[in-house]
Design a protein around this motif. Structure first.
Motif, PDB file in Angstrom:
ATOM      1  N   LEU B 357      37.566  41.451  40.511  1.00 45.87           N
ATOM      2  CA  LEU B 357      38.736  41.518  41.335  1.00 45.87           C
ATOM      3  C   LEU B 357      38.644  42.729  42.330  1.00 45.87           C
ATOM      4  O   LEU B 357      39.187  42.651  43.464  1.00 45.87           O
ATOM      5  CB  LEU B 357      39.945  41.636  40.292  1.00 45.87           C
ATOM      6  N   ALA B 358      38.401  43.895  41.732  1.00 47.04           N
ATOM      7  CA  ALA B 358      38.273  44.966  42.537  1.00 47.04           C
ATOM      8  C   ALA B 358      37.052  44.622  43.729  1.00 47.04           C
ATOM      9  O   ALA B 358      37.609  45.137  44.776  1.00 47.04           O
ATOM     10  CB  ALA B 358      37.865  46.265  41.957  1.00 47.04           C
ATOM     11  N   LYS B 359      35.997  44.118  43.423  1.00 49.64           N
ATOM     12  CA  LYS B 359      35.112  43.932  44.260  1.00 49.64           C
ATOM     13  C   LYS B 359      35.371  42.986  45.427  1.00 49.64           C
ATOM     14  O   LYS B 359      35.136  43.085  46.587  1.00 49.64           O
ATOM     15  CB  LYS B 359      33.744  43.371  43.555  1.00 49.64           C
ATOM     16  N   GLY B 360      36.297  41.919  44.969  1.00 49.82           N
ATOM     17  CA  GLY B 360      36.751  41.048  46.109  1.00 49.82           C
ATOM     18  C   GLY B 360      37.948  41.379  46.703  1.00 49.82           C
ATOM     19  O   GLY B 360      38.606  40.878  47.390  1.00 49.82           O
ATOM     20  N   GLY B 365      44.934  41.656  41.249  1.00 47.21           N
ATOM     21  CA  GLY B 365      45.158  40.025  41.091  1.00 47.21           C
ATOM     22  C   GLY B 365      45.411  39.197  42.448  1.00 47.21           C
ATOM     23  O   GLY B 365      45.519  40.038  43.431  1.00 47.21           O
ATOM     24  N   PHE B 366      45.518  38.091  42.445  1.00 53.46           N
ATOM     25  CA  PHE B 366      45.775  37.051  43.447  1.00 53.46           C
ATOM     26  C   PHE B 366      46.544  35.821  43.048  1.00 53.46           C
ATOM     27  O   PHE B 366      46.522  35.844  41.803  1.00 53.46           O
ATOM     28  CB  PHE B 366      44.660  36.850  44.307  1.00 53.46           C
ATOM     29  N   THR B 367      46.957  35.171  44.053  1.00 52.33           N
ATOM     30  CA  THR B 367      47.656  33.839  43.423  1.00 52.33           C
ATOM     31  C   THR B 367      46.859  32.680  44.190  1.00 52.33           C
ATOM     32  O   THR B 367      46.609  32.626  45.350  1.00 52.33           O
ATOM     33  CB  THR B 367      49.060  33.918  44.242  1.00 52.33           C
ATOM     34  N   SER B 390      46.754  34.467  34.132  1.00 55.08           N
ATOM     35  CA  SER B 390      47.658  35.437  34.333  1.00 55.08           C
ATOM     36  C   SER B 390      47.610  36.770  33.717  1.00 55.08           C
ATOM     37  O   SER B 390      48.000  37.808  34.038  1.00 55.08           O
ATOM     38  CB  SER B 390      48.891  34.806  33.962  1.00 55.08           C
ATOM     39  N   GLN B 391      46.775  36.903  32.583  1.00 54.43           N
ATOM     40  CA  GLN B 391      46.413  38.093  31.728  1.00 54.43           C
ATOM     41  C   GLN B 391      45.823  39.051  32.592  1.00 54.43           C
ATOM     42  O   GLN B 391      45.870  40.290  32.590  1.00 54.43           O
ATOM     43  CB  GLN B 391      45.480  37.699  30.457  1.00 54.43           C
ATOM     44  N   TYR B 392      45.037  38.403  33.804  1.00 50.87           N
ATOM     45  CA  TYR B 392      44.262  39.369  34.444  1.00 50.87           C
ATOM     46  C   TYR B 392      44.930  39.342  36.084  1.00 50.87           C
ATOM     47  O   TYR B 392      44.223  39.652  36.857  1.00 50.87           O
ATOM     48  CB  TYR B 392      42.705  38.779  34.763  1.00 50.87           C
TER      49      TYR B 392
END
Lengths: 317, 520
Positions: B357-360, B365-367, B390-392
């Protein structure tokens, strides 16, 4: 007779408006018949080819015009999915649903009349309370729930009735009726509850009117008054409700048809919407609308039979 | 007794299509069924076999058929050139023996003698040529499978030589399916466009009549070439639009065998001694398309985060209760390209997902919107995935759509993520090529990787299954890394039949081949 003719004439714009609506609406639904027919693996060329074959590459108004021309000549076209003539599909499916609807109303009347009358006559007593309670339960139980219970109880457990295997009436009447008992009861109970309440309240209304008191004062027996004098007048709202119920049933029996695997008109309509079978949807809705209009007409004519005051023409003056 | 009825009724209700709108929360009630079914087993007629089908077969002509359910009926009307063996090997059918040239471009088929179509037309080389050419016609829906065939010779009555423009390893497997179903040339010439309503093949049962939406009736082919088969005089296919109703009809004895059932009913029915339940992996797979040309999934790291964030085992246990197996490739256990290590999904790894997620560029997080079919099972699966992600910090918005609309959106690439799988085919190529090849017809995710394209084409030219399997493993390594499609699980074939039936031979394509089935 002139009245009937006039009523039929007014049907024409209704049906025309409806056909335009349905045609427009079904084309608004996302999803392409060619895509649905060909499935996931379809190549774009195959889809284009299929659209051309089905005539879907033409502008929508033009498609409607073609359809209308054929429909006026009595040809409802062919199913986009399997090429079967739509009129043939409707002719196959409609009798099932009509039988189901008529059976439902018969069951409803058989339950509603005795209990509705008894409830009104014994108003406020335990019989009335019991009838009202039962009808509340009857109205609250959805027909699909009752259908599933009947299915499991009487076919899976007891084997008294077949769980499927509809046979047209003209092929084997006994088998046909045997297969229709459970579906008809499943939907009839609810309709009975509605009709019973309607009959009870309408009868109560009438029982308090002067002419009933007069009839009683003349020394007529209680039941004669109720059946011959009161009931007849109490029937008008019941007929109205019953007519609406029949009209509603013609399209509203889909779930019952599904549970008892009956090849009915409702499931034809639902399946054809799912498969984007435009011609079948169009033909079937037209026929359904026609039926509703006809049922309404019949109801109006029945009014005249039951209540002379509503008769049109010379004798009404 | 009463309690049992209620439990069964609840099970029916919860799975029932009638409750689609509020589906998702139920499904536990039917787990209490630890009783042995006590109702008397329904007697089975030795004259008529009634088969429950979960949909109405639209077209019984192999040339025009696309629906899965068509094959259920067609497999008993038509014989195929080749057939599937118990271990998914390709076995002789109407072709008794065959040879392939070194370069894989010439196939020689030696046909079985003494076979006749149901209308008396002899089955011979001319009939095979007629059938292949018919399937290559412009309006044929099998055309794209047969494009490599550029010439057909018939040196004698029982030999057919196919010339291909390039080696094409899926060919024989395709001949176990629709393109291999042989129709009577005489009947096609006689019926023309109406052949679809009067199908004639050389199979164990002949078409008699059908009422659309209700039933299809077949009768015994008295001259069937396999002596002693078939066993019933009549086979009736009864159509059910609700699978729970289909199960109820098996239990009531109205039908003796059913083509499928809801996963929630498997446990209960398996415990009933009156029925045999088959719960075996098919060739199919289910998963999520991620649209690589649209935000957020134009970002590879975010795709990978979703791919790694789903616990497939928990998903399958919750939703399918043992009627599916977790998967990570398109190839199930039944496939010749199955690679156990590669098909075993990774366990979710919170640290790794956080890193992705950090690299992205979305450390918090995102939706995204997940489109799914509005069936109780699909919606429940989507909800489980929603909870897991949703945990992430990955929020899933579930959009329920009617299947036709979902298919249309997928085809038009009008989605971020779409839950759509595949029923599966015998040859591995048919389960991967068109999903990941740049020009593939099912490449709804718009994935394009020249290396994958090249390897997919290479696999088509490899005749040795083991060599091919290696190529597919190579492809899957790349696809796992690029994550344009999130593989989730392999659905099982769920078939059930009355204990009084014998001789049913299960094959992983899930088709009910009825020639050997008889009543006890």
């Amino acid at each position: 007779m002139a009245y009937v003719f006039q009523r039929i004439l007014t049907m024409v714009p209704v049906l025309f408006f409806l056909s335009v609506m349905v045609f427009g609406l079904i084309h608004l639904i996302p999803g392409d018949p060619a895509q649905v027919i060909l499935g996931q693996e379809a190549t774009p060329e195959a889809i284009a080819q299929m659209r051309m074959k089905l005539g879907l590459d033409q502008p929508v108004p033009l498609q409607y015009w073609h359809w209308l021309q054929h429909a006026l000549a009595g040809n409802l076209g062919q199913s986009l999915v399997d090429g079967e003539p739509v009129s043939h599909l409707i002719a196959q499916r409609l009798p099932v649903t009509i039988e189901l609807a008529v059976g439902t109303i018969l069951v409803a009347l058989l339950i509603a009349f005795p209990f509705g009358i008894l409830a009104a006559v014994y108003r406020g007593r335990w019989l009335d309370a019991a009838a009202l309670f039962t009808s509340t339960v009857g109205m609250s139980v959805p027909s699909f729930w009752l259908g599933i219970l009947l299915l499991i109880g009487f076919t899976v457990k007891l084997h008294w009735f077949p769980s499927s295997g509809y046979v047209p009436m003209w092929q084997n009447l006994g088998q046909n009726l045997h297969a229709m008992v459970l579906p008809v009861v499943a939907t009839g109970v609810r309709e009975a509850a509605v009709l019973m309440r309607m009959l009870r309240s309408s009868l109560l209304d009438v029982l308090h009117q002067d002419y009933v008191r007069t009839a009683r004062a003349k020394g007529l027996y209680g039941w004669v008054v109720i059946i011959r004098h009161a009931l007849r007048n109490a029937l008008i709202p019941v007929i109205t409700t019953g007519g609406l119920q029949i009209a509603g049933l013609l399209g509203g029996l889909v779930i019952t048809e599904q549970i008892f695997a009956l090849p009915g008109f409702g499931s034809l309509l639902v399946q054809s919407v799912f498969s984007r079978d435009y011609t079948t949807v169009q033909g079937a809705t037209l026929v359904a609308a026609l039926l509703v209009v006809v049922v309404n007409l019949v109801v109006d004519l029945v009014y005249g039979v039951v209540d002379p005051r509503l008769r049109l023409g010379k004798e009404s003056r | 007794m009463k309690r049992k009825t209620m439990v069964a009724a609840l099970a029916l209700l919860m799975g029932s299509g009638a409750l689609t709108a509020c589906g998702g929360s139920g499904g536990t009630a039917n787990q209490t069924g630890n009783q042995s079914g006590s109702q008397a087993p329904a007697a089975v007629s030795s004259d008529t076999l009634t088969v429950g089908l979960s949909a109405d077969p639209p077209k019984l002509d192999p040339k025009l058929s696309t629906a899965l359910v068509d094959r259920q009926v067609m497999i008993n009307i038509y014989d195929t050139l080749f057939t599937i063996g118990p271990n998914n090997e390709i076995e002789p059918g109407l072709v008794e023996k065959y040879e392939v040239s070194q370069d894989g471009k010439t196939y020689t088929f030696h046909l079985r003698h003494g076979v006749k179509f149901q209308d008396g037309t002899p089955f011979n080389a001319a009939a095979v040529k007629f059938n292949i050419q018919r399937d290559q016609e412009k309006d044929s829906l099998q055309r794209s499978y047969l494009t490599p065939i550029v010439g057909i010779d018939t040196p004698d009555d029982y030999t057919v030589v196919l010339h291909l423009n390039k080696a094409y390893s899926p060919l024989l497997a395709l001949f176990t399916d629709r393109p291999g179903m042989m129709v009577s040339p005489t009947a096609v010439q006689k019926e023309g466009a109406d052949f679809v309503n009067h199908p004639v093949g050389s199979g164990p049962y002949e078409f008699k009549e059908r009422v659309k939406g209700d039933h299809v009736t077949l009768v015994k082919n008295p001259d069937y070439w396999q002596s002693g088969q078939p066993h019933f005089n009549t086979v009736t296919y009864k159509i059910f639009t609700d699978q729970n109703v289909e199960v109820a009809n098996l239990q009531s004895g109205q039908v003796q065998i059913i083509d499928t059932m809801p996963a929630q009913q498997v446990a209960t029915l398996s415990q009933n001694p009156n029925f045999t339940v088959i719960n075996q992996p098919g060739f199919g797979f289910q998963g999520l398309y991620l649209n690589v040309k649209q935000a957020p999934f134009d970002n590879k790291y975010l795709r990978e985060a979703v791919e790694l964030g789903i616990d497939r085992k928990a998903l399958v246990d919750t939703v399918f209760k043992g009627a599916a197996s977790p998967g990570y490739t398109p190839f199930s256990q039944a496939s010749s390209a199955y690679n156990q290590a590669q098909d075993t999904p990774p366990q979710p790894d919170a640290a790794k997902i956080k890193d992705l997620l950090a690299k992205g560029g979305k450390p918090n997080g995102f939706t995204f919107e997940l489109q799914t079919a509005a069936t109780p099972v699909s919606v429940q699966a989507a909800q489980v995935i929603q909870g897991m992600l949703s945990q992430y910090g990955i929020q899933v918005q579930i959009k329920q759509l009617e299947f036709g609309t979902l298919l249309d959106n997928a085809d038009k690439h009008n989605f971020q993520a779409a839950a759509l799988g595949w029923s599966g085919r015998l040859d591995p190529d048919q389960n991967i090529y068109s999903w990941f090849h740049t020009d593939g017809s099912q490449n709804d995710e718009q994935y394009s990787n020249p290396q994958v394209d090249q390897l997919l084409d290479q696999a088509r030219s490899q005749l040795d299954p083991q060599e091919r399997a290696k190529t597919y493993s190579q492809i899957m390594d790349i696809i796992h890394d690029d994550a344009p499609y999130v593989f989730l699980y392999h659905q099982n074939n769920l078939i059930a039949y009355n204990k009084h039936l014998t001789g049913f031979e299960y094959r992983a394509d899930g088709l009910l081949r009825l020639a050997t089935v008889s009543a006890q």
